[in-house]
Write an enzyme that holds these catalytic residues in place. Structure first.
Site, PDB file in Angstrom:
ATOM      1  N   SER A   1      -1.260   5.892  -3.253  1.00 34.16           N
ATOM      2  CA  SER A   1      -2.262   5.614  -2.262  1.00 34.16           C
ATOM      3  C   SER A   1      -2.495   6.196  -1.020  1.00 34.16           C
ATOM      4  O   SER A   1      -3.549   6.100  -0.371  1.00 34.16           O
ATOM      5  CB  SER A   1      -2.188   3.824  -2.276  1.00 34.16           C
ATOM      6  OG  SER A   1      -1.147   3.708  -1.200  1.00 34.16           O
TER       7      SER A   1
ATOM      8  N   CYS B   1       2.648  -2.948   1.809  1.00 31.77           N
ATOM      9  CA  CYS B   1       3.706  -2.617   0.810  1.00 31.77           C
ATOM     10  C   CYS B   1       3.236  -1.575  -0.105  1.00 31.77           C
ATOM     11  O   CYS B   1       1.959  -1.944  -0.755  1.00 31.77           O
ATOM     12  CB  CYS B   1       4.198  -3.726   0.427  1.00 31.77           C
ATOM     13  SG  CYS B   1       5.255  -3.736  -0.975  1.00 31.77           S
ATOM     14  N   PRO B   2       3.774  -0.668  -0.423  1.00 29.95           N
ATOM     15  CA  PRO B   2       4.997  -0.110   0.091  1.00 29.95           C
ATOM     16  C   PRO B   2       5.139   0.690   1.151  1.00 29.95           C
ATOM     17  O   PRO B   2       6.146   1.159   1.753  1.00 29.95           O
ATOM     18  CB  PRO B   2       5.541   0.366  -1.318  1.00 29.95           C
ATOM     19  CG  PRO B   2       4.486   1.122  -1.855  1.00 29.95           C
ATOM     20  CD  PRO B   2       3.359   0.226  -1.715  1.00 29.95           C
ATOM     21  N   GLY B   3       3.714   1.021   1.578  1.00 32.65           N
ATOM     22  CA  GLY B   3       3.759   1.958   2.789  1.00 32.65           C
ATOM     23  C   GLY B   3       3.054   3.202   2.852  1.00 32.65           C
ATOM     24  O   GLY B   3       2.963   4.139   3.596  1.00 32.65           O
ATOM     25  N   GLY B   4       2.135   3.236   1.706  1.00 31.39           N
ATOM     26  CA  GLY B   4       1.356   4.611   1.281  1.00 31.39           C
ATOM     27  C   GLY B   4       0.354   4.784   2.677  1.00 31.39           C
ATOM     28  O   GLY B   4       0.223   5.936   2.911  1.00 31.39           O
TER      29      GLY B   4
ATOM     30  N   ASP C   1       2.876  -7.554   5.283  1.00 28.95           N
ATOM     31  CA  ASP C   1       2.720  -7.530   3.928  1.00 28.95           C
ATOM     32  C   ASP C   1       4.187  -8.462   3.596  1.00 28.95           C
ATOM     33  O   ASP C   1       5.271  -8.393   4.378  1.00 28.95           O
ATOM     34  CB  ASP C   1       3.009  -6.345   3.123  1.00 28.95           C
ATOM     35  CG  ASP C   1       2.394  -6.432   1.632  1.00 28.95           C
ATOM     36  OD1 ASP C   1       2.759  -7.364   0.928  1.00 28.95           O
ATOM     37  OD2 ASP C   1       1.475  -5.656   1.248  1.00 28.95           O
TER      38      ASP C   1
ATOM     39  N   ASP D   1       0.807 -13.079   6.007  1.00 28.99           N
ATOM     40  CA  ASP D   1      -0.726 -13.020   5.223  1.00 28.99           C
ATOM     41  C   ASP D   1      -1.300 -12.117   5.756  1.00 28.99           C
ATOM     42  O   ASP D   1      -1.595 -12.357   7.079  1.00 28.99           O
ATOM     43  CB  ASP D   1      -0.831 -14.426   4.908  1.00 28.99           C
ATOM     44  CG  ASP D   1      -2.201 -14.341   4.036  1.00 28.99           C
ATOM     45  OD1 ASP D   1      -2.994 -13.254   3.974  1.00 28.99           O
ATOM     46  OD2 ASP D   1      -2.462 -15.289   3.318  1.00 28.99           O
TER      47      ASP D   1
ATOM     48  N   ASP E   1      -5.815  -2.077   2.807  1.00 25.34           N
ATOM     49  CA  ASP E   1      -6.110  -1.785   1.255  1.00 25.34           C
ATOM     50  C   ASP E   1      -5.632  -3.023   0.332  1.00 25.34           C
ATOM     51  O   ASP E   1      -4.899  -2.688  -0.500  1.00 25.34           O
ATOM     52  CB  ASP E   1      -5.531  -0.403   1.035  1.00 25.34           C
ATOM     53  CG  ASP E   1      -5.852   0.129  -0.450  1.00 25.34           C
ATOM     54  OD1 ASP E   1      -6.859  -0.364  -0.742  1.00 25.34           O
ATOM     55  OD2 ASP E   1      -5.047   0.853  -1.244  1.00 25.34           O
TER      56      ASP E   1
ATOM     57  N   LYS F   1     -12.882  -3.271  -2.711  1.00 26.71           N
ATOM     58  CA  LYS F   1     -12.713  -3.413  -4.209  1.00 26.71           C
ATOM     59  C   LYS F   1     -14.207  -3.746  -5.008  1.00 26.71           C
ATOM     60  O   LYS F   1     -14.819  -4.590  -4.529  1.00 26.71           O
ATOM     61  CB  LYS F   1     -11.508  -4.163  -4.767  1.00 26.71           C
ATOM     62  CG  LYS F   1     -10.198  -3.982  -4.159  1.00 26.71           C
ATOM     63  CD  LYS F   1      -9.654  -2.662  -4.205  1.00 26.71           C
ATOM     64  CE  LYS F   1      -8.490  -2.404  -3.213  1.00 26.71           C
ATOM     65  NZ  LYS F   1      -7.919  -0.988  -3.335  1.00 26.71           N
TER      66      LYS F   1
END
Length: 363
Positions: A194, A227-230, A246, A266, A284, A313
């Site tokens: 991502s 998460c995970p940090g892209g 996250d 949150d 994202d 989205k």
């Protein structure tokens, strides 16, 4: 010259058709879109001659959301002789050149649509480029400097081995990338793929000469749904300190930089630390676009950030209508508070069923 070709991600042809029809009508130009599902392109045919050229000049390409490229094209050249495809292609370019001076042209792209079927032509297109370029140069074209700020790129768009369109795009109003696709390399140390979405977004929305000024080590960023940090990775790479929000775990490599603080909260409830000036918000999260729009609006209206890149989205059927509604609602929210802002949106190559939006508040 009454046709435009617009490239897109396969499956988004209807969105491109709706968008180009809207944009053309705003300029008083009317026509109809030829759409073939999952083809990766749309042909927009104007009712009046020469109006396609006007659209290619006057519709700001960077304001088109779903189109990867926009160019004026000829009629379809069919049944090309495998022994001599070049001659009829040159003739078609000559006909176009009667209205546009190709002495200002600088580049040739021999392209296909971005589909698995069309990609089977990619080897042919690559080999065909050299002899076609030589033939076009003999006409006195493709001699302008690539760095010039005006002129055209010439395009030869193959839809089948013996069928193609020829056309041109304007250097100051197009994508400079082959097939409208930026080629980015996945960083080996990035936590997820991502990361390429945010990298492409930054390259798309932030002028290169301004990037160091607008993204640097003196700034603070917030990544909602990190998460995970892209996405966090792209901000940290540019020197920002990032609050990564996250409940999930962040990649250990990001913790090792000393440039992040993991906030297990949150994303919809998180607020920036008091006495901390946040420059950038990125987001994202997988959520309804209307809800994400309200969240981004809240951050901007509260003065919690000055610039943001986020994804909307689009799993629904009426994707174009949903996008326009979200962007209009955001614009109204900001305008009602007398905020000056610039908003851009793009269906990036690395996006899937989503678009990426950039908003910058101005002084």
């Amino acid at each position: 010259m009454n046709k435009l070709a617009l490239y897109c991600r396969p499956g988004f042809e209807k969105e491109v058709a709706a968008e180009i029809t809207d944009q053309a009508s705003h300029l008083g130009v009317f026509g109809f879109a030829r759409v073939q599902d999952n083809s990766g392109y749309v042909i927009f045919e104007c009712y009046q001659p020469d109006e396609a050229d006007r659209l290619a000049r006057d519709i700001p390409f960077n304001r088109l959301i779903f189109a990867r490229q926009m160019m004026v094209i000829s009629d379809l050249l069919e049944d090309l002789d495998p022994a001599d495809r070049i001659s009829p292609i040159v003739v078609a370019f000559e006909e176009l050149s009667q209205q546009v001076n190709f002495a200002q042209s600088s580049e040739l792209f021999v392209e296909t649509a971005d589909t698995n079927e069309a990609k089977e032509l990619s080897t042919f297109c690559r080999k065909f480029t050299v002899p076609l370029r030589q033939a076009l140069k003999k006409q006195g074209w493709l001699s302008a400097k690539a760095s010039q700020k005006c002129g055209q790129f010439l395009h030869c768009f193959f839809v089948k081995p013996n069928c193609c369109y020829v056309g041109y795009s304007y250097v100051d109003n197009h994508s400079s990338h082959f097939m409208g696709i930026p080629r980015l390399k996945f960083p080996a140390d990035a936590p997820s793929r991502s990361t390429l979405k945010l990298e492409e977004a930054i390259l798309t929305f932030i002028p290169r000469k301004e990037e160091n000024k607008r993204l640097n080590e003196n700034m603070i960023g917030v990544d909602l749904g990190a998460c995970p940090g892209g996405w966090t990775y792209q901000l940290v790479k540019r020197g920002l300190f990032v609050y990564a929000v996250d409940h999930g775990k962040m990649a250990a490599s990001l913790h090792d930089t000393g440039r992040i603080e993991h906030c297990a909260e949150d994303g919809f409830k998180f607020q920036p630390p008091k006495r901390k000036k946040v420059d950038w918000l990125v987001c994202d999260m997988v959520e309804q676009p209307s809800r994400i729009s309200l969240l981004i609006g809240k951050w901007l209206l509260n003065g919690w950030c000055r610039e943001t890149i986020f994804n909307l989205k689009l799993p629904m059927k009426k994707r174009y209508q949903e996008v326009i509604l979200c962007l209009e609602n955001l614009a109204v929210m900001l305008a009602e508070q007398n905020l000056n802002f610039d908003i851009q949106a793009k269906h990036l190559y690395h996006d899937r069923e989503e678009i990426t939006v950039h908003i910058a508040l101005k002084p």
